[in-house]
Design an enzyme around this catalytic site. Structure first.
Site, PDB file in Angstrom:
ATOM      1  N   LYS A 407       0.837  -1.204   0.000  1.00 49.63           N
ATOM      2  CA  LYS A 407       0.000   0.000   0.000  1.00 49.63           C
ATOM      3  C   LYS A 407       0.869   1.251   0.000  1.00 49.63           C
ATOM      4  CE  LYS A 407      -4.180  -1.969   2.105  1.00 49.63           C
ATOM      5  NZ  LYS A 407      -5.469  -1.784   1.506  1.00 49.63           N
ATOM      6  N   HIS A 450     -13.264   3.287   5.761  1.00 46.26           N
ATOM      7  CA  HIS A 450     -13.371   1.824   5.806  1.00 46.26           C
ATOM      8  C   HIS A 450     -14.804   1.357   5.584  1.00 46.26           C
ATOM      9  CE1 HIS A 450     -13.133  -2.068   8.350  1.00 46.26           C
ATOM     10  NE2 HIS A 450     -12.887  -2.327   7.101  1.00 46.26           N
TER      11      HIS A 450
HETATM   12  N1  LIG Z   1     -13.006  -8.299   1.866  1.00 44.80           N
HETATM   13  C1  LIG Z   1     -13.557  -7.678   2.873  1.00 44.80           C
HETATM   14  O1  LIG Z   1     -14.515  -8.154   3.494  1.00 44.80           O
HETATM   15  C2  LIG Z   1     -13.056  -6.310   3.273  1.00 44.80           C
HETATM   16  C3  LIG Z   1     -13.872  -5.460   4.035  1.00 44.80           C
HETATM   17  C4  LIG Z   1     -13.432  -4.180   4.356  1.00 44.80           C
HETATM   18  C5  LIG Z   1     -12.169  -3.773   3.930  1.00 44.80           C
HETATM   19  N2  LIG Z   1     -11.374  -4.611   3.208  1.00 44.80           N
HETATM   20  C6  LIG Z   1     -10.069  -4.097   2.778  1.00 44.80           C
HETATM   21  O2  LIG Z   1     -10.160  -3.661   1.425  1.00 44.80           O
HETATM   22  C7  LIG Z   1      -8.925  -3.896   0.758  1.00 44.80           C
HETATM   23  C8  LIG Z   1      -9.168  -4.788  -0.441  1.00 44.80           C
HETATM   24  O3  LIG Z   1      -9.732  -5.986   0.015  1.00 44.80           O
HETATM   25  P1  LIG Z   1     -10.442  -7.013  -0.991  1.00 44.80           P
HETATM   26  O4  LIG Z   1     -11.113  -8.018  -0.160  1.00 44.80           O
HETATM   27  O5  LIG Z   1     -11.232  -6.258  -1.998  1.00 44.80           O
HETATM   28  O6  LIG Z   1      -9.182  -7.677  -1.679  1.00 44.80           O
HETATM   29  P2  LIG Z   1      -9.077  -8.492  -3.034  1.00 44.80           P
HETATM   30  O7  LIG Z   1      -7.981  -9.447  -2.862  1.00 44.80           O
HETATM   31  O8  LIG Z   1     -10.431  -9.002  -3.437  1.00 44.80           O
HETATM   32  O9  LIG Z   1      -8.657  -7.379  -4.094  1.00 44.80           O
HETATM   33  C9  LIG Z   1      -7.441  -6.696  -4.088  1.00 44.80           C
HETATM   34  C10 LIG Z   1      -7.163  -6.203  -5.498  1.00 44.80           C
HETATM   35  O10 LIG Z   1      -5.995  -5.390  -5.468  1.00 44.80           O
HETATM   36  C11 LIG Z   1      -5.327  -5.610  -6.677  1.00 44.80           C
HETATM   37  N3  LIG Z   1      -3.957  -5.163  -6.557  1.00 44.80           N
HETATM   38  C12 LIG Z   1      -2.915  -5.748  -5.896  1.00 44.80           C
HETATM   39  N4  LIG Z   1      -1.799  -5.008  -6.064  1.00 44.80           N
HETATM   40  C13 LIG Z   1      -2.135  -3.948  -6.832  1.00 44.80           C
HETATM   41  C14 LIG Z   1      -1.411  -2.843  -7.351  1.00 44.80           C
HETATM   42  N5  LIG Z   1      -0.128  -2.690  -7.103  1.00 44.80           N
HETATM   43  N6  LIG Z   1      -2.070  -1.951  -8.095  1.00 44.80           N
HETATM   44  C15 LIG Z   1      -3.388  -2.099  -8.356  1.00 44.80           C
HETATM   45  N7  LIG Z   1      -4.106  -3.125  -7.900  1.00 44.80           N
HETATM   46  C16 LIG Z   1      -3.490  -4.042  -7.154  1.00 44.80           C
HETATM   47  C17 LIG Z   1      -5.461  -7.108  -6.900  1.00 44.80           C
HETATM   48  O11 LIG Z   1      -5.206  -7.443  -8.250  1.00 44.80           O
HETATM   49  C18 LIG Z   1      -6.900  -7.334  -6.487  1.00 44.80           C
HETATM   50  O12 LIG Z   1      -7.751  -7.209  -7.607  1.00 44.80           O
HETATM   51  C19 LIG Z   1      -7.991  -4.476   1.789  1.00 44.80           C
HETATM   52  O13 LIG Z   1      -7.253  -3.439   2.365  1.00 44.80           O
HETATM   53  C20 LIG Z   1      -8.932  -5.106   2.796  1.00 44.80           C
HETATM   54  O14 LIG Z   1      -8.373  -5.208   4.079  1.00 44.80           O
HETATM   55  C21 LIG Z   1     -11.788  -5.858   2.852  1.00 44.80           C
END
Ligand SMILES: NC(=O)c1ccc[n+]([C@@H]2O[C@H](COP(=O)([O-])OP(=O)(O)OC[C@H]3O[C@@H](n4cnc5c(N)ncnc54)[C@H](O)[C@@H]3O)[C@@H](O)[C@H]2O)c1
Length: 704
Positions: A407, A450
């Site tokens: 990040k 968030h």
């Molecule tokens: N899944 C949940 O329930 C949830 C809920 C609230 C917050 N979050 C947070 O949201 C964020 C994303 O979670 P998620 O579940 O959507 O993850 P995910 O794994 O579904 O998606 C992450 C995406 O980021 C992309 N990515 C990785 N490196 C990258 C880069 N350098 N540039 C651009 N894209 C890149 C990946 O290709 C992927 O598509 C995290 O920080 C997570 O903690 C998740």
């Protein structure tokens, strides 16, 4: 008389206009009802009046209902009966006026407002965005007590009345006309012409009969007792299925309507006010009212005392097209903002777009949007793997994989492609906002925003200002959350922030219990019986064992032994590589829409016996302990903010008022004793938090 204005025209048509002084909306406070009563007593002796029109002078509002403060203050059953009976008596005076009465609903009519309209002989409404008609009392743990359970089913039949009373949902004028609740509706801008025309129709005997004939409840065969019983039984079954009987108001409403539908209305009103009084003094009502007031408090909180010019947020960007990126992009497009989504992976971009499309398809199906609207909203979305095309962004939401190094690097690399005023919001679940901001040249425009999964359903957004976040950024994001229809709760920048920090203790504890007992279903069922929307083990599968594991590890590193990740999760995730529902295998196996317990998991567990009471207390009191620490550390401004965040972010049962309200209702001394017992039996993590010890010593609870 200052809140009601009476005008009697030469044609002997009278208008009584409600205009509550110094308020934006009309409210049926007790003193106002008494004022209305005096007006009615005087009017009834006026032999000249042919027809009386009730209307409101407030733009967009007819009557917002009874005064919720007064409802909250009712704690004595007798007093409650007297109060609600008085309201019924006054509306009866409207019903018994010696001339025709017409209610012109020229704005939202809520609760008592709709009941006043029902007491009139005729009802018409202006067709406008704000002209919503509802009996939303059930949302506050009560049912309509000013005759609503009596007059509505008698007017439109029980089939149409039940959903309005049991769900509290608002309907528009067109729908109200369709079900016979109102007798006509017309565009607000032509109100005078249409109102005059309708009055003429009512005063003409033949036309009046035609109006009355139209509204006769359909399905006259429903007069048969056996059919009525069938309908009421089905309604009761549905409510029990949805609420597990935790919400007494809809059940009481069904019971009152069933007992009174064939009685003379006076008898029905008596039963209505007696049953209403029982509900209004109950805990569920008080808890739901507190939640209502907390949400009002959030609406008023701008995030800072200083005033800033608010950004318009026309152009947005999303970094990371995963589960969350797709959901956030959908939300922005829904509000007609343009959204440019960037990911390093083309497949993720395609999946995110199809996810967005799927949500719109569902909305199309229920006619929330037209095809054209959906096409327009989808056209606002663009997908890219490049860094270009972001210079005009007002907001960029970062939702890449939960990894602080990734990040930070991404933010540093991406900043030059944005303009200096773009607000950058991270969707991290657990990582430090202050730490991430260090990688930016302009950290004051960086903030945590968030969202909860699924974004289209979950109402909460935790807003997390870092050390460098400016008040201007905070105020803009708080305001944006509200525009998005979400509830922003401002929380401190601590690991896991507020909701995940507390929720993870509950999920982790479920795995501890599971490893000792192998009782998957019991653990989930006990939580559901308490009122949680899903059991902790099923929830872990839904969130994803991979996602949960990563967050749990961050919390373990930050908070130490009390958050030590259960060994069972380690094995399930690291050795068995199970991730949960998304791959059809986690604690449960998912096959053809059914779920079965996964024997692979069970084989890892011991088979000790633990009482249901211990299971429930382990799941709940571990959260109470962490919530107490969060309040002590001022992660959130007050107990009610913590409770609303848990309700909106995790579905903690609203009827219990929140985790801290629940603890208060048990009594902190008792909670502390139970924690000590659990600590002796199951481990130090249950030792009462210092803040609980302090409150017990001072004979206080969380809310005072
Ligand atoms: N899944 C949940 O329930 C949830 C809920 C609230 C917050 N979050 C947070 O949201 C964020 C994303 O979670 P998620 O579940 O959507 O993850 P995910 O794994 O579904 O998606 C992450 C995406 O980021 C992309 N990515 C990785 N490196 C990258 C880069 N350098 N540039 C651009 N894209 C890149 C990946 O290709 C992927 O598509 C995290 O920080 C997570 O903690 C998740």
């Amino acid at each position: 008389m200052s809140n009601f204005k009476l005008e009697i025209g030469k044609d002997n048509i009278a208008n009584l206009t409600f205009d509550l002084k110094n308020e934006k909306v009309n409210i049926l406070r007790s003193d106002i009802l008494l004022e209305l009563e005096k007006e009615l007593d005087r009017l009834k002796n006026n032999k000249k009046i042919k027809l009386l029109v009730f209307k409101s002078a407030k733009e967009g509002n007819f009557i917002a209902g009874a005064d919720i403060n007064e409802i909250k203050d009712l704690t004595d059953e007798k007093e409650a009966i007297n109060k609600v009976k008085k309201g019924q008596d006054i509306l009866n005076k409207i019903a018994n006026l010696p001339f025709t009465t017409l209610c012109y609903i020229n704005g939202s009519a809520m609760g008592g407002g709709t009941e006043l309209a029902l007491a009139c002989d005729f009802r018409v409404a202006a067709e406008s965005e704000k002209s919503l008609i509802a009996l939303p009392e059930v949302k506050l743990g009560i049912f309509p007590g000013f005759g609503g359970t009596q007059r509505l089913p008698r007017l439109i039949g029980i089939i149409a009345a039940l959903p309005l009373i049991l769900t509290g949902k608002a309907i528009v004028a067109k729908k109200a006309y369709k079900i016979g609740l109102i007798d006509d509706y017309f565009p607000l801008k032509y109100e005078k012409t249409h109102l005059d025309k309708f009055i003429k129709r009512v005063l003409d005997e033949k036309q009046k009969l035609r109006i009355l004939k139209r509204r006769k409840p359909k399905f006259l065969f429903l007069q048969k007792k056996i059919l009525k019983d069938l309908i009421f039984n089905k309604a009761k079954k549905n409510i029990l299925k949805q609420t597990f009987g935790h919400y007494p108001a809809p059940l009481a409403a069904i019971d009152v309507m069933r007992r009174t539908i064939d009685l003379p209305i006076e008898k029905g009103l008596e039963i209505e006010h007696k049953e209403f009084a029982k509900l209004v003094i109950g805990d569920v009502c008080k808890n739901l009212i507190d939640i209502y007031f907390t949400t009002e408090e959030i609406k008023r909180n701008k995030g800072s005392k200083e005033n800033f010019k608010l950004k318009s947020f026309k152009n947005t960007a999303i970094l990371g097209a995963g589960v969350m990126g797709g959901g956030i992009a959908w939300l922005y497009s829904k509000l007609d903002m343009s959204v440019r989504i960037k990911d390093i992976n083309n497949n993720s971009l395609a999946l995110a777009y199809s996810h967005i499309n799927k949500i719109y398809k569902e909305l199309l199906k229920i006619r929330k949007y037209s095809k054209n609207q959906v096409t327009n909203k989808l056209s606002l979305i663009s997908l890219t793997t490049a860094n270009e095309g972001f210079k005009n962004c007002d907001l960029m939401s970062e939702a890449v994989t939960e990894d602080i190094k990734l990040k930070k690097k991404l933010l540093a690399d991406f900043e030059p492609y944005l303009n200096k005023k773009t607000i950058i919001a991270s969707n991290t679940s657990s990582l430090s906002i202050t730490e991430m901001a260090k990688s930016l040249k302009n950290p004051e425009r960086f903030i945590g925003m968030h969202y909860f999964n699924p974004v289209n359903r979950m109402p909460l957004i935790e807003v997390i200002p870092g050390k460098e976040t400016s008040d201007e950024t905070l105020v803009n994001i708080v305001s944006l959350c509200k525009k998005l229809g979400k509830t922003p709760v401002i929380v401190a920048d601590v690991p896991g922030f507020l909701v995940n920090r507390i929720l993870l203790t509950y999920i982790n504890e479920a795995f501890h219990i599971l490893s000792e007992t192998a009782m998957v279903r019991d653990i989930d069922e006990i939580a559901c019986e308490f009122g949680m929307p899903m059991g902790p083990l099923y929830l872990a599968d839904v969130v994803g064992l991979d996602v949960g594991y990563k967050v749990a590890k961050v919390l373990e590193k930050s908070y130490g032994s009390r958050m030590q990740v259960s060994k069972l999760i380690e094995i399930i995730y690291n050795d068995l590589n199970l991730v949960g529902k998304k791959n059809n295998e986690g604690i449960y196996l998912y096959k053809n829409e059914h779920k079965f317990i996964n024997d692979k998991v069970i084989s890892l567990c011991k088979k000790q016996k633990i009482s249901d009471a211990d299971i429930l207390d382990r799941l709940l009191l571990i959260m109470v302990n962490e919530a107490a620490r969060s309040i002590d550390e001022k992660v959130v401004s007050a107990p009610n903010m913590l409770d609303i965040a848990m309700i909106m972010g995790t579905g903690f049962p609203p009827f219990r008022g929140g985790i801290l309200k629940y603890a208060d209702s048990i009594g902190l001394e008792k909670i502390s004793e139970r924690l000590k017992y659990l600590a002796r039996k199951y481990g130090d993590r249950f030792e009462p938090a210092p803040y609980i010890v302090k409150l017990v010593k001072n004979k206080q609870n969380f809310y005072n």
